[in-house]
Design a protein around this motif. Structure first.
Motif, short mmCIF file in Angstrom:
data_model
loop_
_atom_site.label_atom_id
_atom_site.label_comp_id
_atom_site.label_asym_id
_atom_site.label_seq_id
_atom_site.Cartn_x
_atom_site.Cartn_y
_atom_site.Cartn_z
N LEU A 365 -23.48 3.14 20.76
CA LEU A 365 -24.92 2.94 20.91
C LEU A 365 -25.30 2.82 22.39
O LEU A 365 -26.34 3.33 22.82
N LYS A 366 -24.46 2.15 23.16
CA LYS A 366 -24.74 1.98 24.59
C LYS A 366 -24.68 3.30 25.35
O LYS A 366 -25.30 3.45 26.40
N SER A 367 -23.92 4.25 24.82
CA SER A 367 -23.76 5.53 25.51
C SER A 367 -24.97 6.45 25.34
O SER A 367 -25.05 7.50 25.98
N VAL A 368 -25.90 6.07 24.45
CA VAL A 368 -27.10 6.88 24.22
C VAL A 368 -28.21 6.38 25.13
O VAL A 368 -28.66 5.24 25.02
N ASN A 369 -28.67 7.23 26.05
CA ASN A 369 -29.64 6.80 27.06
C ASN A 369 -31.06 7.24 26.69
O ASN A 369 -31.72 7.98 27.42
N ASP A 370 -31.53 6.80 25.55
CA ASP A 370 -32.94 7.01 25.24
C ASP A 370 -33.53 5.68 24.77
O ASP A 370 -32.82 4.67 24.68
N ASN A 371 -34.80 5.68 24.47
CA ASN A 371 -35.48 4.42 24.14
C ASN A 371 -35.73 4.22 22.65
O ASN A 371 -36.51 3.37 22.26
N TYR A 372 -35.07 5.03 21.81
CA TYR A 372 -35.23 4.86 20.37
C TYR A 372 -34.50 3.60 19.91
O TYR A 372 -33.50 3.19 20.52
N PRO A 373 -34.96 2.98 18.83
CA PRO A 373 -34.33 1.73 18.34
C PRO A 373 -32.87 1.92 17.96
O PRO A 373 -32.49 2.96 17.40
N LYS A 374 -32.07 0.91 18.26
CA LYS A 374 -30.64 0.93 17.95
C LYS A 374 -30.29 -0.35 17.21
O LYS A 374 -30.66 -1.45 17.64
N TYR A 375 -29.56 -0.21 16.11
CA TYR A 375 -29.25 -1.35 15.25
C TYR A 375 -27.76 -1.42 14.96
O TYR A 375 -27.07 -0.40 14.81
#
Length: 405
Positions: A365-375
């Motif tokens: 999850l940390k490797s994804v650099n966008d602002n969409y919600p992460k759970y």
């Protein structure tokens, strides 16, 4: 028998009532489609619709076997339609009618006909039907009970913890009728065997004209045993062959298509997070009900994480998302959930109390650099909620009780 209200599904029918569009409800056998129609018809009567204006046919009832020809069906319905007011026409398990799309299309063009149909597989809304009715229908994809529906419909919440109710949800099954026989495991087992045999024999073996039923059952057992694991057609073929069940790739692909069409299993394809494209190789498969899986493969001590993943996947489907497995250069994200409003990312883990497990689950999850919600969804009861630089950790069972993400 007590009927379980399915509010979200009922709302779908109410929302499209009287609109010039065919309402299609698809779903695995015994997920509650007929009951949904019954509840909706009761709503119509309460609203003042005359009983004579409601025409209802269930094609699994032998009383209507003679109507399994589209001409005969059309004539039967037309003769019973009232001139005054709207006629509400319910055609249940319509896949039994030869060329039913012709009758449905002819009824659809009547100004005083509001048409509702159900089917127990995905393929009944494909091919010829999709061509004839293109743009003329909306489809409700129905599943067995959600965890929230199970909780609300049982009396377990008074004296059981959420985790205990979840365990009952998995073992008693999410098929609505099992609520009537809760705790009676021999009766539940017998009921689930009936569903399984009906789906396999009627929706897969019968349709695909499969002669080697044992091979099909071996494939089902393999897929059920490996829910949540990446699989390819070639891998399934090689694995089954190594177990002494020699099967070629074409047969695997054919059987998988039949199982997917029967809605017994669901497929989550891989999506390249960086490249923003679907990947053709390797998918994950999930089963429509955890208790059905236990029926076929039994219970293993290490399968609880994948079962939770299975439950979360189905819930995302219920909430209207397209669900994919997120493929990264080094690792994967369990689910990418997409709808018209955007994207959400999900990692699912039985527990992240171990620091190394937490680090492993957060890394994708940390490797994804966008602002969409992460759970991050877990079954942890201690430290069940946290925020890790914008990644929300939530107790999965509490999340399942929410109406939206």
């Amino acid at each position: 028998m007590r009927l379980i209200p399915r509010k979200n599904y009922l709302d779908f029918l109410k929302r499209h009532k009287d609109k010039q569009i065919i309402k299609v409800v698809s779903g695995i056998r015994r997920c509650g489609k007929s009951t949904l129609f019954h509840l909706f018809k009761e709503e119509l009567l309460k609203e003042g619709v005359n009983r004579e204006n409601i025409i209802s046919i269930n094609f699994e009832d032998l009383d209507y076997e003679a109507l399994q020809d589209y001409r005969t069906l059309y004539k039967y319905v037309i003769e019973r339609m009232q001139n005054d007011g709207m006629n509400y026409i319910f055609l249940d398990e319509i896949q039994h009618v030869t060329e039913f799309e012709k009758a449905v299309d002819s009824l659809f063009i009547k100004d005083n006909a509001d048409v509702y149909i159900t089917g127990s597989n995905a393929y009944f809304m494909s091919g010829e039907l999709a061509t004839v009715l293109s743009g003329r229908y909306v489809e409700l994809k129905m599943l067995p009970l959600s965890f929230k529906e199970f909780c609300e419909s049982s009396n377990l919440s008074h004296n059981h913890s959420l985790s205990e109710i979840y365990e009952k949800y998995l073992t008693d099954s999410s098929f609505p009728y099992t609520m009537q026989i809760s705790g009676k495991q021999p009766d539940i087992k017998e009921y689930l065997e009936g569903i399984y045999n009906s789906v396999i024999l009627k929706d897969v073996v019968g349709r695909l004209r499969i002669s080697d039923v044992k091979m099909l059952q071996s494939l089902i057992k393999y897929v059920f045993a490996n829910v949540g694991s990446l699989m390819s057609i070639n891998k399934i073929s090689n694995s089954m062959t190594s177990f002494g069940r020699k099967i070629d790739n074409k047969t695997v692909e054919r059987y998988l298509t039949g199982l997917l069409d029967s809605l017994l299993i669901y497929q989550a394809d891989r999506f390249d997070v960086k490249g923003k494209e679907l990947l053709k190789l390797n998918s994950k498969y999930y089963v429509a009900d955890a208790a059905l899986r236990y029926l076929i493969v039994g219970r293993k001590g290490q399968d609880t994480g994948h079962i939770l993943e299975n439950v979360i996947y189905l819930e995302l489907i219920r909430r209207g998302y397209e669900v994919y497995v997120g493929a990264l250069k080094n690792g994967e994200i369990d689910f990418i959930a997409k709808n018209s409003e955007g994207i959400c990312y999900f990692q699912v883990s039985e527990s992240t109390m171990d620091e190394s497990v937490l680090k492993r689950e957060l890394q994708p999850l940390k490797s994804v650099n966008d602002n969409y919600p992460k759970y991050l969804l877990t079954l942890d009861e201690i430290n069940s909620e946290a925020d890790y630089d914008g990644i929300r950790k939530i107790n999965a069972l509490k999340w399942l009780l929410e109406d939206t993400i």
